[in-house]
Motif scaffolding. Structure first.
Motif, PDB file in Angstrom:
ATOM      1  N   UNK A 109      54.103  12.964 -34.592  1.00 54.25           N
ATOM      2  CA  UNK A 109      55.451  12.619 -35.170  1.00 54.25           C
ATOM      3  C   UNK A 109      55.958  11.357 -34.613  1.00 54.25           C
ATOM      4  N   UNK A 123      50.605  18.867 -16.497  1.00 49.79           N
ATOM      5  CA  UNK A 123      50.942  18.244 -17.854  1.00 49.79           C
ATOM      6  C   UNK A 123      52.348  17.954 -17.768  1.00 49.79           C
ATOM      7  N   UNK A 124      52.839  17.540 -18.845  1.00 50.66           N
ATOM      8  CA  UNK A 124      54.132  16.761 -19.008  1.00 50.66           C
ATOM      9  C   UNK A 124      55.083  17.860 -18.483  1.00 50.66           C
ATOM     10  N   UNK A 125      55.086  18.900 -18.832  1.00 54.54           N
ATOM     11  CA  UNK A 125      56.126  20.003 -18.465  1.00 54.54           C
ATOM     12  C   UNK A 125      56.244  19.954 -16.972  1.00 54.54           C
ATOM     13  N   UNK A 126      55.062  20.318 -16.242  1.00 57.16           N
ATOM     14  CA  UNK A 126      55.131  20.137 -14.932  1.00 57.16           C
ATOM     15  C   UNK A 126      55.513  18.715 -14.349  1.00 57.16           C
ATOM     16  N   UNK A 159      52.035  12.353 -29.148  1.00 57.18           N
ATOM     17  CA  UNK A 159      50.701  12.401 -29.035  1.00 57.18           C
ATOM     18  C   UNK A 159      50.031  13.850 -29.393  1.00 57.18           C
ATOM     19  N   UNK A 160      50.875  15.007 -29.371  1.00 58.55           N
ATOM     20  CA  UNK A 160      50.149  16.316 -29.777  1.00 58.55           C
ATOM     21  C   UNK A 160      50.857  16.686 -31.139  1.00 58.55           C
ATOM     22  N   UNK A 161      51.860  16.232 -31.686  1.00 55.27           N
ATOM     23  CA  UNK A 161      52.478  16.617 -33.041  1.00 55.27           C
ATOM     24  C   UNK A 161      52.278  15.446 -33.990  1.00 55.27           C
ATOM     25  N   UNK A 201      53.142   3.661 -30.480  1.00 55.67           N
ATOM     26  CA  UNK A 201      52.383   4.709 -29.522  1.00 55.67           C
ATOM     27  C   UNK A 201      51.875   3.977 -28.152  1.00 55.67           C
ATOM     28  N   UNK A 245      55.319   5.540 -20.500  1.00 56.47           N
ATOM     29  CA  UNK A 245      54.880   6.605 -19.712  1.00 56.47           C
ATOM     30  C   UNK A 245      54.209   6.308 -18.314  1.00 56.47           C
ATOM     31  N   UNK A 263      45.299  10.748 -14.706  1.00 60.56           N
ATOM     32  CA  UNK A 263      45.479  11.193 -16.124  1.00 60.56           C
ATOM     33  C   UNK A 263      44.543  10.405 -17.159  1.00 60.56           C
ATOM     34  N   UNK A 269      56.997  11.423 -26.307  1.00 58.09           N
ATOM     35  CA  UNK A 269      55.716  11.212 -26.205  1.00 58.09           C
ATOM     36  C   UNK A 269      54.651  12.380 -26.445  1.00 58.09           C
ATOM     37  N   UNK A 270      55.214  13.647 -26.255  1.00 56.61           N
ATOM     38  CA  UNK A 270      54.650  14.736 -26.508  1.00 56.61           C
ATOM     39  C   UNK A 270      54.786  14.921 -28.268  1.00 56.61           C
ATOM     40  N   UNK A 271      55.577  14.780 -28.921  1.00 58.02           N
ATOM     41  CA  UNK A 271      55.907  14.666 -30.266  1.00 58.02           C
ATOM     42  C   UNK A 271      54.651  13.799 -31.129  1.00 58.02           C
TER      43      UNK A 271
END
Lengths: 524, 345
Positions: free
Chosen positions: A495, A460-463, A491-493, A433, A440, A407, A487-489
């Motif tokens: 937040x 992906x994270x979900x997987x 990295x992608x949001x 971060x 992670x 990744x 992490x998702x919030x």
């Protein structure tokens, strides 16, 4: 029994024409042949059937096996009838036991399955030849017995056809209520003893078929034999001379003989068999002319007192025959296998050295071309090969060492700090971060190296979470969920995580005892 | 459902309409999510056992795209559209595509009015909010092409005048997967205009059991009632929802992932041709809608990956070699998704 009374016009025929003649012959004497055969075989089958009532197949086999013995009877009748001395039914039947003497055992054992049976039977029965003499005679006669074999094969089929035809005819003539399926089934379902008669009925049908067919078969074989003899021994000519002799009287006998019988034509072909050339049944008769012992033969010098004696004449004739137009030399060139048969033979054309070198070069070039073509093909379809090869390898990938880089993150255990929670806590205040990323990475490293989770770059994270559920570790699952949500919030949001999350995650990490550097390979 | 609907939706419809001056973006998003969730549950009552299809159709509605649904007859394709129209409260029209359907039967045409002695425009069934194009591949290409303009431009040109269709406008087309007599495959240009191509499969055992139980209890002969569904959404709510959806933040990495996925189809072994830029756009829009449906505040790679097969499967063509081998597009796309690296930072 004058030979000139022959009932058939003897002349050289093609073998199939001879077979046709045999059919006509059987037709002419049909009544006698059929009746004698029936009187001989049908009672015999009846006896067999009675003796072997419980084994109809054995009775039939026995009957079938004895066919060559029965065939001697029609042949006897035919050979007599050929020259007008047709025997009566009683005479023929009385003669039969005597006919059985010659090599019956051989006929019923090792010669039983000979396909040219019909053709060789006259040799045995009429010429009364045994052993070596028979073999020599067969060599002389039998080179064209192919039709006789075909005749037997044909006969097998005709027998089967007639047999089934007769059975079907019987079935068709049955009353409809009896022929209905159920009654037949009921019959066949009964114990085999109760329908033995059915098999005996079919045996009887076979015997009836033979009554019709066998005399024809024997007659065809006999006529083939006659035809072969008239080919080899000029029987037709001999019979013509005999008729002449009878007409002109004894006086002309000497003249005729000198003119006709010593013609090279018949003599050369029949040389080796002259002594026994005539059927035994005919040999004893007064009119059957066999060559006498003191006869000088065609090779003996004759006409010695003439200007041109026979020896000289012969030499001149030979010389004449050796020259054109009687002797012609023809050259033909054909393809053939020569090298293997004659390894020492010199090659027809000597290949020059330079040509040999050139062929070697061309050979190398051709092989190189083939290899290059294959390589080009592989290059052209490299994507396909890679795709399908990769697909085949997926099973093995699980066992392979986990990658160090995944990744875009370094997940090799050695790249992580020794005390990961401490490093995270240090980083958290200044760079959340980086701290989350470190956690992670630590989690992924743990999953890859300790838990052997088959993670790939495409996950992906979900997987990752879905795969984690398969490990059945709720505590780890909950931890991973919190971490990945944060992490998702981030990295992608974009937040930022709550401030208290860092220490909590570190505590959870310590409680779970996660350590991506553990070499023991045992995870809690 | 009642506690759901006691939220800002049914009792006070105006609540769904955003009031930017007073409401923060977060609460607006929350309401939108609740609304969409309620819609999802309501549709789930009508169409049992097809939750993924419902999700995808809602995604397309939120993303402003059209949907092509493929499935064997009798799986409730039409029912889904009727239920959506019912929940949505907008106009609904249905065209049964037949081999003799003409373009003017779809878009409309001019007729001579004897009374006024003038030509009058008679609008076709496309002038609606929700258009069901049933068995779209039964009509020849000429008629199928009548939908091209309205699907892309959302307007119809009749007698030289461009007439806008009402907003929101969504086409739901159905087709049977089996190659049957008298069907005309959709041209690529037409296929590309559909945001999603959905495959409807047979429901699971338990769901089919429930379906049979409900249908046999119904008074209607062999179909589920949609009259029981309540209209949760008004016509004018939909553009607002679409706007909220379009404003959902998406990270540059995720955007890059979408583009990488679509670009990978173009030189992927096993695909003759890949998807165009329209696919990247549709993928991102659909991922946003899916994030909204999920209740998320941003788009994750998971959202993207989940809708990638539906977005891509009708935009790529399988290589003949693989078709002969009996592979299908979904399998090749799954391989592709399995090999394109997901974003990380």
């Amino acid at each position: 029994m004058p030979l000139s009374d022959a009932a058939v016009a003897v002349r050289p025929r093609s073998p199939w024409e001879a077979v046709d003649l045999g059919v006509r012959l059987a037709q002419r004497h049909a009544g006698l042949l059929l009746a004698s055969w029936a009187l001989l075989t049908v009672p015999l089958l009846a006896v067999f059937s009675l003796l072997l009532w419980r084994y109809p197949s054995v009775a039939l086999l026995l009957f079938w096996w004895l066919k060559p013995a029965f065939e001697r009877l029609p042949l006897h009748i035919l050979s007599r009838a050929l020259f007008g001395a047709t025997p009566t039914l009683g005479q023929a039947l009385r003669a039969w036991p005597g006919l059985l003497r010659g090599e019956l055992l051989a006929s019923l054992t090792w010669r039983r399955f000979s396909l040219s049976r019909s053709f060789t039977l006259p040799l045995l029965q009429l010429e009364n030849l045994r052993g070596q003499a028979r073999r020599q005679r067969l060599d002389a006669l039998g080179r064209r017995s192919g039709v006789a074999r075909w005749l037997t094969l044909l006969g097998i089929h005709i027998e089967l056809l007639l047999w089934t035809g007769l059975l079907v005819l019987i079935y068709l003539l049955l009353p409809t209520d009896f022929a209905s399926e159920s009654s037949w089934l009921a019959l066949l379902l009964r114990p085999p003893e109760e329908w033995l008669w059915l098999e005996h009925l079919s045996n009887a049908c076979y015997a009836l078929v033979l009554v019709v067919w066998e005399p024809i078969y024997v007659a065809c074989g006999f006529s083939l034999y006659l035809n072969r003899r008239s080919e080899l021994e000029a029987w037709d000519l001999e019979l013509a001379f005999r008729r002449l002799l009878e007409r002109l009287g004894q006086a002309s006998l000497v003249l005729l003989l000198s003119l006709g019988l010593w013609l090279p034509h018949g003599a050369v072909l029949a040389q080796e068999t002259e002594q026994t050339a005539m059927p035994v049944s005919l040999a004893g008769s007064a009119t059957c002319l066999l060559p006498s012992e003191d006869n000088p033969g065609p090779q003996a010098p004759r006409l010695t007192h003439q200007p041109l004696d026979s020896q000289q004449a012969r030499r001149e004739i030979q010389a004449l025959l050796a020259a054109p137009p009687f002797h012609r030399v023809e050259e033909r060139i054909d393809w053939g296998w020569s090298a293997a048969d004659e390894p020492d033979a010199p090659p027809l054309i000597r290949t020059p050295a330079w040509l040999q070198g050139a062929t070697a070069v061309i050979e190398v070039l051709l092989w190189a071309l083939l290899v290059a073509g294959l390589a080009l093909l592989a290059w052209r379809y490299r994507d396909w090969l890679r795709l399908f090869a990769v697909r085949g390898q997926t099973a093995r990938e699980a066992d392979a060492a986990p990658p160090a880089q995944l990744f875009g993150l370094a997940v090799d255990p050695r790249s992580l700090p020794d005390d990961l929670p401490a490093s995270v806590e240090q980083l958290w205040a200044v760079d959340p971060r980086a701290a989350l990323a470190l956690l992670y990475r630590g989690l992924l490293s743990h999953l890859l190296h300790q838990r052997r989770l088959p993670l790939r770059a495409a996950h992906t994270e979900g997987e990752v979470l879905v795969l984690l559920q398969g490990l059945d570790d709720p505590a780890l699952d909950a931890f991973a969920r919190r971490l990945l949500d944060a992490w998702q919030a981030l990295a992608y949001g974009s937040r930022p995580p709550p401030a208290e999350l860092g220490p909590e995650l570190c505590d959870a990490w310590r409680q779970l005892g996660l350590n991506s550097r553990a070499q023991a390979g045992v995870a809690p | 459902m009642s506690e759901e609907s006691s939220l800002p939706l049914d009792g006070e419809p105006a609540a769904a309409t955003p009031q930017p001056a007073t409401e923060t973006a977060a609460s607006q998003l929350q309401r939108a999510t609740q609304l969409v969730q309620a819609l999802r549950e309501e549709l789930g009552k009508a169409l049992i056992g097809q939750q993924t299809v419902i999700d995808d159709v809602l995604c397309a509605l939120l993303a402003g795209g059209h949907v092509l649904i493929e499935g064997v007859p009798g799986l409730g394709k039409t029912l889904l559209v009727r239920a959506l129209a019912r929940c949505f409260g907008g106009q609904f029209a249905r065209i049964q595509f037949t081999p003799d359907l003409m373009p003017s039967d779809v878009t409309g045409h001019a007729v001579y009015d004897l009374a006024s002695e003038q030509f009058k425009l008679r609008r076709g069934p496309v002038f609606t909010n929700l258009l069901l194009a049933d068995e779209i591949n039964r009509a020849p290409a000429k008629t199928q092409a009548a939908l091209l303009e309205v699907m892309q431009e959302r307007q119809v040109t009749l007698e030289g005048n461009a007439l806008a269709v009402p907003r929101p406008f969504m086409v739901l087309a159905t087709q049977n997967p089996i190659d049957q007599e008298g069907t005309y495959p959709l041209p690529e240009a037409e296929l590309d205009r559909f945001m999603l191509k959905l495959r409807m499969d047979y429901p699971a055992h338990a769901e089919e059991l429930e379906l049979v139980r409900q249908v046999t209890r119904s008074a209607r002969s062999d179909m589920l009632e949609v009259t029981a569904l309540r209209p949760l959404l008004r016509e004018r709510d939909v553009p607002v929802l679409q706007k909220i959806c379009a404003e959902l933040p998406i990270d540059a990495q995720v955007l890059d992932y979408a583009v990488r996925l679509v670009r990978a189809t173009r030189d992927w072994p096993g695909l003759v041709f890949g998807a165009g830029p329209r696919a990247s756009i549709a993928l991102v829009r659909c991922a946003r809608a899916r994030a909204l449906l999920r209740g998320g505040e941003f788009v994750t790679p998971d959202d993207l990956k989940a809708c990638a097969p539906a977005v891509l499967r009708h935009r790529v063509r399988l290589a003949p070699e693989l078709e002969i081998e009996g592979q299908d597009v979904d399998r090749v796309l799954a391989q592709l998704l399995d090999q394109v690296a997901a974003p990380r930072s």
